[in-house]
Design an enzyme around this catalytic site. Structure first.
Site, short mmCIF file in Angstrom:
data_model
loop_
_atom_site.label_atom_id
_atom_site.label_comp_id
_atom_site.label_asym_id
_atom_site.label_seq_id
_atom_site.Cartn_x
_atom_site.Cartn_y
_atom_site.Cartn_z
N GLU A 153 0.82 -1.22 0.00
CA GLU A 153 0.00 0.00 0.00
C GLU A 153 0.85 1.27 0.00
OE1 GLU A 153 -2.79 -0.35 3.25
OE2 GLU A 153 -4.13 -1.57 2.04
N GLU A 309 -6.36 -8.10 -0.27
CA GLU A 309 -6.70 -8.11 1.16
C GLU A 309 -8.16 -7.75 1.35
OE1 GLU A 309 -4.50 -5.50 3.67
OE2 GLU A 309 -2.58 -6.00 2.77
C1 GAL Z 1 -4.23 -2.92 5.15
C2 GAL Z 1 -2.77 -3.29 5.27
C3 GAL Z 1 -2.60 -4.54 6.11
C4 GAL Z 1 -3.39 -4.43 7.39
C5 GAL Z 1 -4.83 -4.16 7.05
C6 GAL Z 1 -5.72 -4.04 8.25
O1 GAL Z 1 -4.41 -1.60 4.73
O2 GAL Z 1 -2.21 -3.51 4.00
O3 GAL Z 1 -1.23 -4.72 6.40
O4 GAL Z 1 -2.87 -3.39 8.16
O5 GAL Z 1 -4.92 -2.94 6.35
O6 GAL Z 1 -7.06 -3.82 7.87
#
Ligand code: GAL
Length: 667
Positions: A153, A309
């Protein structure tokens, strides 16, 4: 060309971030057992592992990573291997404080968290390149390796002196001479003229409004500086593993990167999506927002993409973090598949017991394998295996919604007619209107070739380049349908106002003489229109020249003046919408324009809250409501998820999903 298919190898991927370095090795065996039980096919390893791999400057500790990759491979699980460069170890910041980013006020952002790096720092870049090189050499040919994941990110902006020097070099390349920069930034205003390149700074904290063209260029520069970090690491890993695709995960509809430029540099476009579970039942915009992010990511990819994710249930970073109601994790995952995803992954595999994210859900929660959440994960893994027919296929879209980051950066600055007109909300409102009517759309760059689309929609593009304006005009002239929202085409690429309210070329297309004045509405206020509907946020005093008035304002200072117009231009049609119609009115307007343009919904006549999307040969139906709904089908269909054939209708459970193919009876 290397792409997502090189990672998926014929089936949808399913998995998540795996952080074994946070656990004793005795737990790894259990991880593998449960991953297999859940049908996991991809584990993303190493995302924040820099300190575990390089505990001291120059040292290497890779034994644990060797064992993890071998274990996963032995279990038939592919690896998405991350470069750990989003989380430099404390020693880097301690030894080289110049690698730490500074905010607008010059305050250092220290280690003890993550993302504490200045993208312009040569020292950071050198250390990042070294560890990337070593990982690529060591694992570039590992049989488990399916995909490279660079950093995480990207988005940290920096205002330090190193950044300032880098910004100046970037500005020289863009503007050429100092004189041109002074002209392009309009520095005659408020005595901002620069007499020497070294006087130019990133837009640091100042007493009052900062030069908007400088802010716009700084946002372009920040995106490019971060992109240089990405491409440097990408080139290193690619050199050691030909045929293995490379990605970096985007944040959804994130303002900090020019997503079109970034996507063009990736083999695989991936995104992280975290809808608010609280919106599942009460906020109809919840699932529509997911659809917008999916459509954007698919359009950036030009085909299948990866959901890198999402949360299995609750996140930990909202003020109140509710779990996902039963069925919604599945529903939203399958929504992503319907809209083109070939990989469905999570943050993270096993819930942490320590650190800032210990209350973030995971595929394997603290409650363990005998939990609702793990059962839902296991069931999803099985369903994704059944959805192989979706793999690699395209989503059919007859409409393009034009979207661009520089237009967003220029529009959402202070000093404009209204702070109520916020770019991402306008984009979401227009996309939502299409989504409600099951009119599937792509998103497109304003300079993209538009001839493949029957209809083009511009929610708002305050900044439009000459090339974009020419392309849009040619599209309509050639027979296309354009529906254009307010405050579009107002400025050029340097945020210089084009007089007449909007560019003359666009006015010709729209059949407008001029926009006399913008009349933004008070927060929460509406303005009645002659067609019985109401507008929000904005209104304009328009002077048509050839356009037909479709609706007028029916109250206030602009009572009787045109609100919505329609114009025939060349062989095409152009609508102008000078307010934000209330949701039902906007949906009706777009549905009417689409019907005339010959765009059909994925399935007409569905009850509210039921989404339909066509991907390849599959018709996905998704019930976003809490009650079962019955849907009439045009012909008998078989549900790939259940194997059942439905002759004329089908009932979707609360949050139910079907993936239908036309039923062909055996002869
Ligand atoms: C994302 C990030 C992850 C984790 C996640 C939690 O933005 O890439 O590492 O922090 O959020 O929701």
């Amino acid at each position: 060309m290397v792409g997502l298919h090189d990672a998926t190898r014929g089936r949808l991927l399913f998995g998540g971030d795996y952080n074994p370095e946070q656990w004793p090795e005795s737990v790894w065996q259990e991880d593998i057992r449960l991953m297999r039980e859940a049908g996991v096919t991809l584990a993303t390893v190493g995302v924040f592992s820099w300190a575990a791999i390089e505990p001291r400057p120059g040292a290497r500790n890779t034994g644990w990573l060797d064992r993890v990759l071998d274990l996963l491979h032995g279990a038939g699980i592919g690896v998405c291997l991350a470069t750990p460069t989003a989380a430099p170890p404390p020693w880097l910041g301690a030894l080289h404080p110049e690698t730490l980013p500074r905010d607008e006020s010059g305050t250092v952002l220290w280690y003890g968290s993550r993302n504490q790096f200045c993208a312009s720092s040569p020292v950071y870049r050198e250390h990042a390149a070294r560890i990337t090189e070593d990982l690529a050499r060591r694992y570039g040919a590992h049989p488990a390796l399916r995909l490279w994941h660079i950093n995480n990110e990207y988005g940290t902006a920096c205002w330090c002196d190193t950044t300032a020097a880098h910004f100046r070099a970037w500005l020289r390349a863009r503007h050429g001479t100092l004189q041109a920069l002074n002209t392009d930034w309009g520095t005659a205003f408020w005595s901002q003229r620069y007499g020497d390149w070294n006087e130019i700074l990133p837009p640091r904290r100042a007493p009052y409004l900062v030069n908007p063209a400088q802010v716009l260029d700084f946002r372009r520069f920040t995106s490019d500086a971060l992109l240089e970090c990405f491409t440097a690491e990408r080139d290193i890993v690619a050199a050691h593993s030909p045929g293995v695709p490379v990605t970096t995960n985007f944040m959804p509809l994130f303002a900090g990167q020019d997503g079109w430029r970034w996507a063009a540099e990736e083999d695989v476009v991936s995104v992280d999506v975290y809808p608010d579970p609280a919106a599942a039942h009460d906020d109809p915009a919840g699932p529509a927002h997911g659809a917008l992010v999916h459509d954007l990511t698919r359009s950036q990819a030009g085909g299948p993409w990866a959901l890198m994710e999402q949360a299995a249930s609750a996140v930990n970073w909202r003020p109140v973090n509710q779990p996902k109601p039963a069925g919604t994790m599945r529903l939203w995952s399958l929504q992503a598949v319907a809209r083109g995803a070939d990989a469905i992954c999570f943050f993270q595999w096993r819930a942490s017991r320590q650190g800032s994210e210990k209350f973030h859900s995971a595929m394997l929660p603290h409650a363990g394998e005998h939990s609702r959440s793990f059962r839902e994960i296991r069931d999803l893994g099985a369903e994704l295996a059944r959805l192989a027919p979706a793999h690699g296929t395209q989503v059919a879209a007859g409409i393009a919604v034009l979207h661009d980051w520089p237009a967003w950066w220029a529009a959402d600055q202070p000093g404009r007619p209204s702070a109520e007109a916020r770019y991402p909300e306008l984009l979401a409102a227009w996309h939502h209107a299409l989504w409600q009517r099951n009119l599937t759309c792509d998103l497109a760059h304003p300079e993209a070739r538009l001839t493949g689309y029957r209809m083009v929609v511009i929610p708002q593009l305050y900044l439009l380049t000459d090339a974009a304006l020419d392309g849009i005009a040619a599209y309509v002239r050639g027979g296309g349908t354009l529906v254009c929202g307010f405050f579009t085409g107002v400025a050029d690429a340097d945020d210089r106002v084009r007089e007449g309210g909007t560019d003359a070329r666009l006015r010709r297309v729209l059949g407008l003489e001029t926009v006399h004045e913008w009349w933004p509405l008070a927060p929460g206020a509406t303005v009645a229109m002659s067609d019985g509907t109401a507008g929000r946020i904005w209104s304009e005093d328009l002077e048509p020249a050839g356009a037909r008035t479709v609706a007028t304002y029916a109250e206030g200072e602009l009572s009787g003046r045109p609100a919505i117009t329609r114009h025939t231009y060349g062989r095409g049609t152009a609508w102008y919408v000078s307010t934000l119609p209330e949701p039902a009115a906007l949906a009706a307007l777009l549905a009417g324009a689409a019907e005339e343009a010959g765009v059909v919904p994925a399935l007409p006549g569905l009850p509210a809250g039921v989404e339909a999307v066509r991907r390849g040969t599959l018709l996905f139906l998704l019930n976003h409501t809490r009650a079962p709904v019955t849907v009439r089908l045009p012909s008998p269909h078989t549900d790939t998820l259940t194997g059942h054939t439905h002759p004329a209708e089908l009932t979707l459970d609360r949050h139910g999903v079907a993936a239908l193919t036309p039923h062909t009876p055996h002869t």
